[in-house]
Write a protein that holds these residues in place. Sequence first.
Motif, mmCIF file in Angstrom:
data_model
loop_
_atom_site.group_PDB
_atom_site.id
_atom_site.type_symbol
_atom_site.label_atom_id
_atom_site.label_comp_id
_atom_site.label_asym_id
_atom_site.label_seq_id
_atom_site.Cartn_x
_atom_site.Cartn_y
_atom_site.Cartn_z
ATOM 1 N N GLU A 160 0.847 -1.159 -0.115
ATOM 2 C CA GLU A 160 0.096 -0.049 -0.092
ATOM 3 C C GLU A 160 0.830 1.319 0.022
ATOM 4 N N THR A 161 2.200 1.237 0.455
ATOM 5 C CA THR A 161 3.103 2.224 0.562
ATOM 6 C C THR A 161 4.146 2.071 -0.588
ATOM 7 N N LEU A 162 4.397 3.318 -1.321
ATOM 8 C CA LEU A 162 5.419 3.258 -2.228
ATOM 9 C C LEU A 162 6.684 3.720 -1.828
ATOM 10 N N SER A 163 7.625 3.995 -2.890
ATOM 11 C CA SER A 163 8.858 4.445 -1.989
ATOM 12 C C SER A 163 8.753 5.765 -1.486
ATOM 13 N N THR A 164 7.960 6.597 -2.362
ATOM 14 C CA THR A 164 7.877 8.056 -1.783
ATOM 15 C C THR A 164 6.055 8.170 -1.531
ATOM 16 N N GLY A 165 6.022 8.986 -0.912
ATOM 17 C CA GLY A 165 4.300 9.385 -0.808
ATOM 18 C C GLY A 165 3.438 8.487 0.510
ATOM 19 N N ASP A 166 2.402 9.111 0.795
ATOM 20 C CA ASP A 166 1.675 8.223 1.735
ATOM 21 C C ASP A 166 0.548 7.445 1.062
ATOM 22 N N PRO A 167 0.164 6.345 1.600
ATOM 23 C CA PRO A 167 -0.987 5.661 1.183
ATOM 24 C C PRO A 167 -2.289 6.472 0.898
ATOM 25 N N VAL A 168 -2.961 6.265 -0.155
ATOM 26 C CA VAL A 168 -4.013 7.038 -0.605
ATOM 27 C C VAL A 168 -5.466 6.445 -0.226
ATOM 28 N N THR A 169 -5.719 6.718 1.133
ATOM 29 C CA THR A 169 -7.138 5.997 1.828
ATOM 30 C C THR A 169 -8.206 6.979 1.936
ATOM 31 N N VAL A 170 -9.283 6.238 1.476
ATOM 32 C CA VAL A 170 -10.532 7.274 1.633
ATOM 33 C C VAL A 170 -11.430 6.282 2.481
ATOM 34 N N SER A 171 -12.366 6.986 3.341
ATOM 35 C CA SER A 171 -13.182 6.382 4.240
ATOM 36 C C SER A 171 -14.606 6.808 3.976
ATOM 37 N N PHE A 172 -15.359 5.780 4.019
ATOM 38 C CA PHE A 172 -16.830 5.972 3.802
ATOM 39 C C PHE A 172 -17.938 4.949 4.659
ATOM 40 N N LEU A 173 -19.234 5.203 4.431
ATOM 41 C CA LEU A 173 -20.294 4.458 5.146
ATOM 42 C C LEU A 173 -20.865 3.380 3.870
ATOM 43 N N ALA A 174 -20.936 2.323 4.242
ATOM 44 C CA ALA A 174 -21.584 1.527 3.036
ATOM 45 C C ALA A 174 -23.237 1.978 3.001
ATOM 46 N N PRO A 175 -23.484 2.143 1.840
ATOM 47 C CA PRO A 175 -24.942 2.389 1.795
ATOM 48 C C PRO A 175 -26.022 1.094 1.906
ATOM 49 N N ALA A 176 -27.273 1.350 1.639
ATOM 50 C CA ALA A 176 -28.164 0.413 2.253
ATOM 51 C C ALA A 176 -27.994 -0.600 1.047
ATOM 52 N N SER A 177 -27.439 -0.626 -0.003
ATOM 53 C CA SER A 177 -27.389 -1.752 -0.793
ATOM 54 C C SER A 177 -26.168 -2.721 -0.328
ATOM 55 N N GLY A 178 -25.474 -2.250 0.261
ATOM 56 C CA GLY A 178 -24.013 -2.798 0.589
ATOM 57 C C GLY A 178 -23.100 -3.129 -0.634
ATOM 58 N N GLN A 179 -23.396 -2.160 -1.537
ATOM 59 C CA GLN A 179 -22.731 -2.210 -2.910
ATOM 60 C C GLN A 179 -22.008 -1.125 -3.269
ATOM 61 N N LEU A 180 -20.934 -0.959 -3.824
ATOM 62 C CA LEU A 180 -20.239 0.521 -4.403
ATOM 63 C C LEU A 180 -19.329 0.125 -5.559
ATOM 64 N N LEU A 181 -18.978 0.929 -6.313
ATOM 65 C CA LEU A 181 -18.075 1.155 -7.367
ATOM 66 C C LEU A 181 -16.763 1.706 -6.963
ATOM 67 N N VAL A 182 -15.730 0.921 -7.198
ATOM 68 C CA VAL A 182 -14.383 1.732 -6.791
ATOM 69 C C VAL A 182 -13.483 1.648 -8.220
ATOM 70 N N THR A 183 -12.793 2.907 -8.264
ATOM 71 C CA THR A 183 -12.267 3.083 -9.448
ATOM 72 C C THR A 183 -10.784 3.563 -8.943
ATOM 73 N N VAL A 184 -9.697 2.894 -9.594
ATOM 74 C CA VAL A 184 -8.470 3.173 -9.215
ATOM 75 C C VAL A 184 -7.556 3.564 -10.461
ATOM 76 N N GLY A 185 -6.619 4.374 -10.493
ATOM 77 C CA GLY A 185 -5.743 4.787 -11.610
ATOM 78 C C GLY A 185 -4.583 5.626 -11.301
ATOM 79 N N GLY A 186 -4.219 6.096 -12.521
ATOM 80 C CA GLY A 186 -3.131 6.910 -12.451
ATOM 81 C C GLY A 186 -1.850 6.763 -13.633
#
Length: 214
Positions: A101-127
């Motif tokens: 989760e941690t590269l040679s430089t820079g901190d981990p990129v972490t987000v926090s959230f509450l799960a919705p009523a459906s218990g489902q979500l879409l996650v997008t990663v990139g760079g």
Amino acid sequence: MTVQYTPMSNLPYPQPADPADLPAHLKALAEALDHRTVLRFADAAARDAKVTAPIAGMLAWVGSPGRLMYYTGAEWVPAAPTPVYKINLTSGTTTSTTFVETLSTGDPVTVSFLAPASGQLLVTVGGYLWSSVANNASVMSAIIRNSSGTVSLAASDNRAALVNSVSRASVSSQFLVTGLTPGATYSATPAYRSGATSNTASFDSRFIRVDPIP
């Protein structure tokens, strides 16, 4: 007192033959309206201490972290789930062939959230991804954890953005997450790996976005 109720909201109102007891009539109406308004609490603990028997459809504003919630009949969940997004513009590298989760430089990129009523979500990663050795992979996925830190969904090549080239390329990957506990707090963190220890996998302007599905 002969109690009659409105046809839509089931609110009590007095009848002509009832005693002229205005305080009692107002008290009955106020108590009937009390759980139908938007309740306000400092935090979830204060809400749960006060509302010991919530009813499906109840609304409550929770001051910390500042969110309107509603009760589904089983859980308190966000009334209007919103996306969360974070980006790290610092370039970093890894030669690890297992996800880190941690590269040679820079901190981990972490987000926090509450799960919705459906218990489902879409996650997008990139760079921007590139490799030091041709035909060796630079791979970016994500890890989902619950509030106690237990991994709910591990990083995987099947849910990853990747580049097999020494040429810098802008790539992303989006995947569906299911089975989360509605109303529970989770975190999502990008994870990275190289296709071989001889390859330096590089990542720049790396981001993660979580879109709850209502």
